[in-house]
Design a protein around this motif. Structure first.
Motif, PDB file in Angstrom:
ATOM      1  N   ASP A  20      -4.812   3.269  -2.881  1.00 27.10           N
ATOM      2  CA  ASP A  20      -4.825   1.823  -3.123  1.00 27.10           C
ATOM      3  C   ASP A  20      -4.630   1.471  -4.594  1.00 27.10           C
ATOM      4  O   ASP A  20      -4.140   0.380  -4.904  1.00 27.10           O
ATOM      5  CB  ASP A  20      -6.130   1.217  -2.613  1.00 27.10           C
ATOM      6  N   HIS A  31     -11.148  -3.744  10.145  1.00 23.65           N
ATOM      7  CA  HIS A  31     -11.775  -2.961   9.069  1.00 23.65           C
ATOM      8  C   HIS A  31     -13.245  -2.695   9.370  1.00 23.65           C
ATOM      9  O   HIS A  31     -13.762  -1.614   9.051  1.00 23.65           O
ATOM     10  CB  HIS A  31     -11.613  -3.696   7.739  1.00 23.65           C
ATOM     11  N   CYS A  80       0.831  -1.190   0.000  1.00 21.31           N
ATOM     12  CA  CYS A  80       0.000   0.000   0.000  1.00 21.31           C
ATOM     13  C   CYS A  80       0.871   1.248   0.000  1.00 21.31           C
ATOM     14  O   CYS A  80       2.059   1.195   0.330  1.00 21.31           O
ATOM     15  CB  CYS A  80      -0.958   0.016   1.195  1.00 21.31           C
ATOM     16  N   ARG A 104      -5.049   7.204   1.656  1.00 21.39           N
ATOM     17  CA  ARG A 104      -4.425   6.011   1.091  1.00 21.39           C
ATOM     18  C   ARG A 104      -4.699   5.973  -0.405  1.00 21.39           C
ATOM     19  O   ARG A 104      -5.748   6.386  -0.875  1.00 21.39           O
ATOM     20  CB  ARG A 104      -4.941   4.756   1.792  1.00 21.39           C
TER      21      ARG A 104
END
Length: 375
Positions: free
Chosen positions: A211, A196, A92, A209
């Motif tokens: 991804d 999560h 990531c 982020r």
């Protein structure tokens, strides 16, 4: 990548000879193990990599395991751009927030907040004040859930009163990662882990982020970034690498030359890492910079030994007797702190009294102001 850690004895044997890593006693019997300085040999074991603020309780049991120590692109040969580009195991990419780390600890069945080295720093106070507001209770609840399940939730705090390089206009607290205390696993890398679901349930804000990005996309984005620090690249084994953008690195104010006194001052103020990153990413040889930094920390160790030796000369004296005997000595204030069981403030004393005589104006590196870290 990471060792199983249950007790402080799973760490101490691997750092016993490393003077740059300190085992510091806190209130309530807590022990924080954290580096003060480092070189290429400091983090040569998995256990040493955890000495970035790992915490143990009065029994020696592990209670908080924040992010392990990771490095800047180009900081050491193992982290060169060439080697990074050859890797195919990137898990990531997320934004490197310019803020202060704050993390959870689970002590005596109670949630505590801590910064890298302290449970009572301004970072902790600002975090607790922020979380006390009703609209932020969900973050507190999430943190308590994770901590009570044997995990450490690691956040980045941005606060107008705690600027690093980029002054924030409001308070913001974002989750970076959640680690399993025992194994060290970064649980957010496991898509099946219930963490999560907790993040979604409590609407926890995350560090941005990316991804869908490739490594090339991240590197190509760096020259155009502003008001940001850069990226963290994380690999499938959990290891990470920091890549700073040119805008951020220039904001550190590195001039066209770096003198040995500049290096010593930056290292003393714990601001040298980002300047080293700028130099390394621009392809500058860090040999002299690292040697100067190592010399600074050697001087601090010698000062520590001087203070301890002076304090030892007062064996058998009470506080008043010690003061009467040693008050004229230039190290009296430091030795008195040591003598009475307090931590001597070596760093500010050295900066005010010895640094200029120990470090001159010799140039140790030239900073290419127009260089870009992705070149």
């Amino acid at each position: 990548m990471f060792n199983k850690i249950q007790h402080i004895n799973d760490v101490l044997p691997f750092i016993s000879e490393k003077k740059e890593i300190r085992v510091q006693q806190q209130a309530d019997g807590l022990t924080v193990v954290c580096y003060e300085a480092y070189d290429e040999q400091t983090f040569d074991t998995a256990a040493a990599l955890e000495c970035r603020g790992i915490v143990f309780d009065r029994t020696g049991a592990l209670v908080s395991r924040p992010l392990h120590k990771f490095f800047n692109l180009g900081e050491f040969p193992a982290y060169s751009l060439e080697k990074l580009m050859a890797r195919d195991d990137i898990a990531c990419i997320f934004e490197k927030i310019d803020g202060s780390m704050v993390a959870t600890a689970w002590v005596d069945d109670k949630l505590l907040w801590r910064s890298m080295k302290s449970f009572s720093s301004p970072v902790v106070s600002y975090t607790e004040t922020f979380l006390a507001k009703s609209e932020n209770q969900r973050l507190q609840q999430f943190a308590q859930l994770a901590a009570s399940q044997g995990m450490t939730a690691v956040f980045e705090l941005q606060h107008p009163d705690l600027p690093i390089v980029i002054p924030p206009d409001k308070v913001d607290l974002r989750l970076l990662h959640v680690r399993d205390n025992l194994s060290g696993e970064y649980l957010m890398l496991n898509p099946q882990h219930p963490v999560h679901d907790w993040i979604a349930e409590y609407a926890i804000p995350l560090a941005p982020r990316f991804d869908a990005w490739t490594l090339r996309m991240a590197l190509d984005a760096l020259p155009e970034m502003a008001d940001s620090e850069g990226f963290v690249i994380q690999f499938q084994n959990g290891d990470m690498l920091k890549v700073k953008c040119p805008w951020y690195l220039r904001r550190h104010g590195a001039s066209s030359v770096l003198r040995e006194r500049d290096v010593a001052i930056l290292a003393l103020e714990q601001k040298l890492d980002d300047v080293k990153a700028a130099l390394a990413q621009a392809g500058v040889d860090l040999t002299e910079v690292l040697a100067t930094e190592a010399r600074l920390h050697q001087q601090l160790r010698l000062l520590e030994q001087e203070v301890a030796a002076l304090a030892a000369q007062g064996a058998g004296l009470d506080r008043k007797g010690f003061a009467l005997k040693f008050r004229p000595h230039p190290l009296f204030s430091l030795a008195m702190a040591h003598f009475t069981g307090q931590k001597p403030q070596l760093t500010p004393w050295y900066g005010a009294n010895r640094l200029k005589q120990d470090f001159g104006m010799r140039v140790v590196a030239e900073f290419p102001e127009t260089a870009s870290p992705d070149n």
